[in-house]
Design a protein around this motif. Structure first.
Motif, mmCIF file in Angstrom:
data_model
loop_
_atom_site.group_PDB
_atom_site.id
_atom_site.type_symbol
_atom_site.label_atom_id
_atom_site.label_comp_id
_atom_site.label_asym_id
_atom_site.label_seq_id
_atom_site.Cartn_x
_atom_site.Cartn_y
_atom_site.Cartn_z
ATOM 1 N N ILE A 56 0.898 -1.104 0.429
ATOM 2 C CA ILE A 56 0.460 0.188 0.070
ATOM 3 C C ILE A 56 0.781 1.095 -0.054
ATOM 4 C CG2 ILE A 56 -1.636 1.329 1.151
ATOM 5 C CD1 ILE A 56 -2.768 -1.037 1.802
ATOM 6 N N ALA A 57 1.619 0.947 1.002
ATOM 7 C CA ALA A 57 2.857 2.822 1.022
ATOM 8 C C ALA A 57 3.584 2.376 -0.631
ATOM 9 C CB ALA A 57 3.914 2.056 1.475
ATOM 10 N N ALA A 109 -15.266 0.449 6.658
ATOM 11 C CA ALA A 109 -14.331 -0.269 6.544
ATOM 12 C C ALA A 109 -13.077 0.355 6.899
ATOM 13 C CB ALA A 109 -13.542 0.213 5.000
ATOM 14 N N TYR A 110 -12.878 1.741 7.911
ATOM 15 C CA TYR A 110 -11.723 1.749 8.376
ATOM 16 C C TYR A 110 -12.026 1.511 10.242
ATOM 17 C CZ TYR A 110 -10.651 5.359 5.616
ATOM 18 O OH TYR A 110 -9.815 5.676 4.114
ATOM 19 N N HIS A 137 -4.478 3.618 5.096
ATOM 20 C CA HIS A 137 -5.994 4.400 3.982
ATOM 21 C C HIS A 137 -6.004 5.422 4.195
ATOM 22 C CE1 HIS A 137 -8.547 3.577 1.038
ATOM 23 N NE2 HIS A 137 -8.169 2.636 0.761
ATOM 24 N N ALA A 138 -6.326 5.520 5.757
ATOM 25 C CA ALA A 138 -7.496 7.114 5.776
ATOM 26 C C ALA A 138 -6.284 8.292 6.310
ATOM 27 C CB ALA A 138 -8.023 7.272 7.470
ATOM 28 N N GLY A 139 -4.808 8.182 6.518
ATOM 29 C CA GLY A 139 -3.727 9.013 5.995
ATOM 30 C C GLY A 139 -3.894 9.103 5.082
ATOM 31 N N VAL A 140 -3.507 8.245 4.752
ATOM 32 C CA VAL A 140 -2.409 8.804 2.908
ATOM 33 C C VAL A 140 -3.564 8.146 1.716
ATOM 34 C CG1 VAL A 140 -0.266 7.884 1.379
ATOM 35 C CG2 VAL A 140 -0.119 8.501 4.032
ATOM 36 N N ILE A 144 -5.511 12.145 11.179
ATOM 37 C CA ILE A 144 -6.100 10.842 11.399
ATOM 38 C C ILE A 144 -5.180 9.547 11.729
ATOM 39 C CG2 ILE A 144 -6.023 10.299 9.173
ATOM 40 C CD1 ILE A 144 -9.487 10.150 11.208
ATOM 41 N N ALA A 145 -4.056 9.035 10.772
ATOM 42 C CA ALA A 145 -2.880 8.184 11.406
ATOM 43 C C ALA A 145 -3.095 7.806 13.093
ATOM 44 C CB ALA A 145 -1.802 8.334 11.045
#
Lengths: 106, 493, 474, 167
Positions: B111-112, B232-233, B244-247, B337-338
């Protein structure tokens, strides 16, 4: 005099009869015979075209007749293999009915 | 060559992990190297510069004029920085994993890597493709290691994002096709040049912008397309939610800023009103929905959807100030958020629940967690001193200034005023959540619950330090991004 | 050193006859060596195909070169057929135990030799089909392929499901042959020609009444629709795919379909100026996309799922055909070959241990991480995840369609892609999320392992660097 | 050929062709098929295609029909019991077939050459065996070879599919 159109209509009717047989009959052997009817209807059209649309030399277009020859050969081979499969099916399932071979469903 | 290293370091590490390298250690080293390399780029970067730096390019297909091109300008640089920081934190936050530990770290790194590749690509094809790379890892992360109703959540996010991505793909191909044959390219720089010469016809711009807006909108959880996000989160394992939420979600916003706005300015103007209505849906409607949440993870999920509204407002404002604000806010929100998801994951691990009515009093036994969560919540609300505050102020001023007339309120002013209420709303739900979780009476059976392990000071400290640093010195971000946005305005004929 | 293109078919034919002879006269040997020999031979032919002498480019009026062309498309699909056959033979070696169970004979390996020989003859047929530029040639080579598939599909005849599949395939293929022949008859009747180039020339004459020729073309299209499994001629596909021996299913879904598309591309050329034709094909493409993808959603059997997926992919390919994008179709077919054969290869190995339902794949990630990963790559590519060949194929197709302003097709295409994600990921879910009662590892032979790895690498490499395929067509 | 003979043979062919489809007894169907093909071969001869007409009789009446009858006898197929017909499918099938025929009629009507009467041949002497044979071995050599492979495959297939099994 007989015209090309009449030959074509007759052959078209034979094709339709064969097609109707495939659609309506449930016996595989008869379906197979109907398929032969369709192939032969095509042959009749081909030969009619060959006779009515002469080649440059004023003789029938023999290319079409060669094609008919190929079709007859292929049809005969197809019948041989097809009947072998049908016999194998009959041995395994004791049926030649389309409706009986529906163990595979949607 | 440093950009290919940044992009491929996590991907190669993921493959190595799949082939049997020690999972956690490799992942951490890879994330560390990536962060170091990104910081190097950050300090090397010449802020006054216009256009792209560190460009490397490899030809892929002549027939398509397709090249694998990497490069950074100010906007992509801060996205890379955000990704590197959050990745590092997320992997550090990952505790011991019971099953398939290797696969878990590999998915995180993929993902990253996908996010880094998308942000560094100067070619629309790879810009798109790298983002999609994250799809299957996300599906697996939520499906295998998630909690709660993880299966439904995994399906939902995957189908939603797949649809959104393919709509986006359509938009990108249409964009590619709208340029006359000679200038046609997937290269963003070439497209910008073509757009500056007015090669993209106005009537085509409207359609393409709408398709892109829907595509990106689904990816960013714009108001009517947001339903995948909270679920999902809530179900995802904490590191996945952080990433996901952060980036990753920011990809859509980045795409709008990078592609849609500069290349299709007239198209953007046509749809401004629609966008304003939708983003108010994000801020007001989703804000109210967030207040009504009964679980901490759902509340955080919804809050992340809500805050997207501000960033959209900055993008829609069409002013330099607003866009700078949007960029700062993207960064700040990603960090905060992360951190919130990270802490929430730790709490869930210890107590087994995130139901707000069951929680309480954790501040006594988990003071460090309480402090970190409190700071992150303050940041999220937008208290002065945090980077979020700087971003929100810039966004709101920028939007307010758009089309301002002395005697009557323009639609932008109305939107801004309504959006201001969002700040109050977010203060309500964040503070309420903090009170319910960390204050009040603690259930007896949790007396054995331990505080965060000491090693977590590193990622938490990093995240908090970053948000405070840029809160006090937002100009260090603005200085980097504003040349990019300035070029958008000077290009206009 | 160079050789003429027609030699390739002769070489493959010789390999087939060789396998047949050895099978007939040497009873004692391990029949699997025949498969290895055939694989080696076909690989050699594949290598030889890169040293071809240039063929005459202009179409001759009579004789060999009026039936046969060695243009780039033909060479490309000859290689395609060879690669497919090699991969199918690899699969067949893995499948050999199943054949042994269901074909009892005098020796324990009876029937295996023919099982390995028939695909080689099919391959010859496919190669001839790729070169066919005359309706007579198309007919005979198509029939050669069909005939060998009749036998292959019903090969494991102890299994009633296989026989049913065989009978269904027999009847519907024969029906499509009937339509093909009748259609060719009409085209011949109007134009007096069977060679495609000359048919095109005659049809270009505006004074000619095109109605009857168009009727003939529609009949030919119906016949080809059966071959490529386009809706509404797809009804045989699910049953036949599920019932046939798995390697044969793979062969059918790749080889037969690809050949159908080559012929379609060639045959359509004289007729593409007619707007009715494009409209009819657009509707067929739409129906195929919708039916294939929607019907795949509830499937629980992997072979059946792949059957519907092959219908769905026929839909994407048809988008390419309607958009006049031969190159995109060729690229998509390559991608389709790799990902479909990879998933079938994994399926054969796993089905030997458990079965071919999706639930039989549960926990495969634990039982065999390698197979699970291979399947993951195949499914991701089928679904269209970037950095796989499947994605780039869809990308080309959609691009071509947008260039032709086929908006409806593109919109439906995008919606159905989302459906695709659902049903392909169902397999991924079974492998990775779900637990399994069986813990025994799945044995994979070295040959299969190497082949699967090669396919995975090819999927990823072509997904990033498509130039080799594009160059082969230029 | 006189129209009367044409219509006679066409009538025979069509009636017995229909009988193939309508008969419930497979043996009767097969025999009808033979008669139908006889009529067809007469039509071929009326078109001056003597070679094809004879091949038709030899291959179909001589070989294919025997195969059919043999299989029917081997499997001991009797008159099939009357099954319930699915009326919708039946009517639908009939309608599709009829539509096909109507379409064919339209197409024949469109074809300008269809009104054409028998053109006279330039040479009275018909040497069609020679001509077809010549074409087959020269121009059509490649398809002819392919047909050879096809027959080989068919032979293998029949052997594989009907090899006696050990029980």
């Amino acid at each position: 005099m007989v015209t090309l159109g009449q030959y074509l209509i007759v052959s078209g009717l034979l094709f339709t009869i064969g097609f109707a047989g495939v659609l309506l009959r449930r016996n595989i052997i008869i379906i197979f015979m109907s398929l032969e009817l369709m192939l032969n209807a095509a042959n009749l059209s081909l030969v009619a075209f060959s006779r009515f649309r002469l080649g440059v030399d004023g003789m029938p277009n023999y290319n079409a007749q060669v094609f008919v020859f190929f079709i007859i050969t292929v049809a005969a081979a197809e019948v041989a293999v097809g009947l072998a499969i049908i016999v194998a099916l009959y041995r395994a399932r004791q049926t030649t009915h389309v409706e009986d071979i529906n163990s595979l469903k949607f | 060559m440093i950009l290919p290293f940044i992009v491929f370091c996590p991907i190669v590490a993921a493959l190595a992990i799949l082939c049997g390298a020690p999972a956690r250690r490799t992942a951490l080293w890879a994330a560390g190297f990536t962060l170091a390399a990104t910081l190097l780029v950050y300090f090397e970067f010449d802020a006054g510069r216009r256009g792209f730096d560190f460009v490397v390019s490899y030809p892929i297909s002549d027939a398509w004029r397709l090249n694998f091109t990497l490069g950074v300008d100010g906007l992509s640089l801060i996205m890379l920085l955000l990704t590197a920081i959050v990745t590092f934190a997320a992997i550090w936050f990952t505790g011991p994993i019971a099953t398939h530990e290797h696969a878990f770290h590999a998915c995180l790194l993929l993902i990253a890597g996908g996010a880094l590749g998308a942000f560094a690509s100067l070619d629309l094809f790879f810009f798109y493709a790298f983002h999609e790379l994250a799809l299957i890892p996300t599906f697996l992360l939520i499906g295998i290691w998630g909690t709660g109703n993880r299966h439904a959540a995994a399906w939902k996010i995957t189908i939603y994002l797949a649809t959104g991505s393919f709509i986006l793909l359509l938009g990108l191909i249409m964009l590619y096709r709208s340029v006359p044959d000679g200038a046609r390219s997937f290269d963003i720089r070439a497209l910008q040049k073509a757009a500056a010469l007015g090669m993209i016809p106005t009537d085509a711009q409207g359609t393409i912008f709408l398709v892109l807006l829907i595509g990106f909108g689904i990816l960013v959880s714009l108001f009517p397309f947001h339903t995948w996000a909270p679920e999902a989160y809530a179900s995802a394992p904490a590191p996945a939610a952080m990433l996901h939420a952060g980036v990753l979600k920011k990809f859509g916003l980045y795409g709008l800023l990078r592609v849609a706005i500069p290349l299709l300015p007239q198209g953007a103007q046509q749809w401004t009103t629609l966008l304003l209505v939708l983003l108010l849906g994000n801020i007001i409607y989703i804000g109210l929905v967030t207040i009504a949440q009964k679980r901490l993870d759902w509340m955080l999920g919804y809050s992340s959807v809500m805050h997207m509204g501000y960033i959209f407002l900055g993008i829609a404002s069409g002013t330099l100030l607003g866009m700078n604000g949007a960029a700062v806010l993207i960064f700040a929100h990603g960090i905060s958020i992360a951190l919130l998801f990270g802490i929430a994951g730790e709490i869930r691990q210890r107590t087994g629940t995130l139901l707000l009515s069951d929680l309480g009093g954790l501040g006594k036994i988990m003071p460090r967690a309480g402090l970190a969560f409190g700071l992150a919540a303050f940041a999220s609300i937008g208290l002065p001193g945090f980077a979020n505050f700087a971003g929100e102020v810039m966004v709101l001023f920028g939007a307010f200034r758009n089309g301002a007339e002395p005697y009557r309120f323009h639609i932008f002013q109305i939107a801004t005023v309504l959006a201001l209420w969002g700040v109050v709303i977010s203060a309500v739900y964040m503070l309420r959540a903090y009170r319910k979780v960390f204050m009040g009476a603690m259930p007896e059976n949790w007396s054995g619950v331990t505080d965060l392990r000491r090693s977590l000071h590193v990622p938490i400290g990093l995240l908090v330090a970053v948000t405070l640093w840029f809160g006090f010195f937002p100009q260090s971000l603005v200085r980097i991004v504003s040349p990019t946005f300035k070029s958008y305005f000077t290009q206009k004929p | 050193m160079t050789i003429g293109a027609p030699i390739l078919e002769v070489e493959v034919l010789v390999i087939g006859l060789f396998v047949l002879m050895v099978e007939a006269f040497f009873e004692r040997i391990d029949k699997r060596t025949l498969a290895f020999a055939a694989i080696f031979g076909l690989a050699a032919v594949l290598a030889a195909s890169f040293f071809l002498a240039p063929a005459p480019t202009d179409v001759a009026t009579t004789g060999f070169w009026s039936f046969y062309t060695a243009d780039l498309l033909a060479i490309f699909f000859k290689r395609f057929a060879l690669v497919t056959t090699i991969l199918v033979l690899v699969m067949m070696v893995d499948y050999a135990p199943v054949v042994r169970q269901s074909v009892h004979g005098t020796t324990h390996q009876s029937g295996l030799g023919e099982f390995f020989a028939l695909p080689i003859f099919t391959c010859v047929g496919l190669m001839w089909m790729a070169s066919a530029i005359d309706f007579v040639m198309i007919f005979v080579s198509l029939e050669l392929v069909t005939m060998s598939f009749y036998v292959l599909v019903s090969f494991t005849r102890r299994n009633p499901a296989t026989l049913e599949a065989g009978v269904k395939y027999l009847i519907l293929s024969a029906l499509s042959t009937g339509f093909l022949v009748y259609g060719i008859t009409w085209i011949f009747g109007v134009t007096g020609e069977t060679n495609l180039a000359r048919v095109t020339a005659v049809l270009a004459d505006p004074a000619l009444e095109s109605g009857p020729a168009l009727f003939g073309m529609v009949l030919v299209l119906v016949a080809l629709g059966f071959k490529i499994a386009a809706v509404p001629f797809q009804m045989w596909v699910p049953d036949v795919y599920q019932g046939a021996p798995t390697p044969v299913t793979a062969f059918l879904s790749v080889g037969s379909k690809a050949a159908g598309f080559v012929v379609l591309l060639r045959v359509l050329q004289p007729f593409f100026m007619m707007p009715q034709m494009v409209k009819a094909l657009t509707i067929i493409a739409l129906l195929t996309l919708l039916y294939g993808n929607l019907a795949a959603l509830p499937q629980t059997n992997l072979k059946r799922l792949l059957a519907y997926s092959s219908i769905a992919h026929a839909g994407y390919l048809l988008i390419g055909v309607v958009s006049f994008a031969g190159e995109a179709v060729a690229y998509y077919l390559v991608a389709y070959l790799l990902m479909t054969l990879l998933s079938f290869a994994v399926l054969v190995v796993v089905a030997n241990q458990t079965g071919d339902n999706i639930e039989d794949f549960s926990g495969l990630a634990k039982r065999s991480p390698f197979l699970a990963f291979a399947m993951l790559v195949a499914m991701a590519s089928l679904a269209g995840v970037p950095f796989t060949a499947g994605f780039l194929g869809k990308f080309y197709i959609f691009d071509a369609a947008l260039r032709q302003h086929q908006t409806t097709l593109v919109v439906v295409g995008v919606i159905t892609v989302a459906c695709g994600f659902y049903y392909y990921l169902k397999v991924v879910r079974a492998m990775y999320w779900d637990g399994s009662s069986i813990d025994a590892p799945v044995p994979v032979s070295r040959l299969s392992r190497v082949t699967m790895t090669a396919m995975m690498v090819a999927i990823v490499v072509l997904g990033v660097y498509p130039q080799p395929i594009l160059n082969a067509l230029k | 050929m006189s129209p009367i003979l044409f219509w006679l043979f066409a009538f025979v062919m069509l009636v017995f062709g229909a009988a193939v489809v309508i008969n419930r007894n497979p043996i009767a169907s097969a025999l009808s098929l033979v008669v139908c093909f006889m009529g067809l071969s007469a039509l071929f001869i009326s078109l001056d295609a003597f070679f094809i007409g004879i091949i038709q009789v030899l291959v179909y009446a001589g070989a294919v029909m025997v195969l059919f009858l043999f299989i029917i006898m081997l499997l001991d197929l009797r008159v099939e019991e009357r099954r319930k017909i699915n009326l919708v499918a039946f009517v639908g099938g009939l309608a599709v077939a009829f539509a096909l025929f109507v379409q064919i009629c339209f197409v024949v009507d469109q074809l300008g050459a269809a009104k054409q009467a028998f053109p006279s041949l330039r040479a009275a002497k018909m040497d069609d065996v020679h001509n077809v044979g010549l074409l087959l071995f020269t121009n059509y050599n490649l398809p002819f070879q392919i047909i050879g492979v096809l027959v080989l495959v068919a032979t293998i297939g029949v052997v594989v599919l009907s090899k006696r099994e050990l029980r």
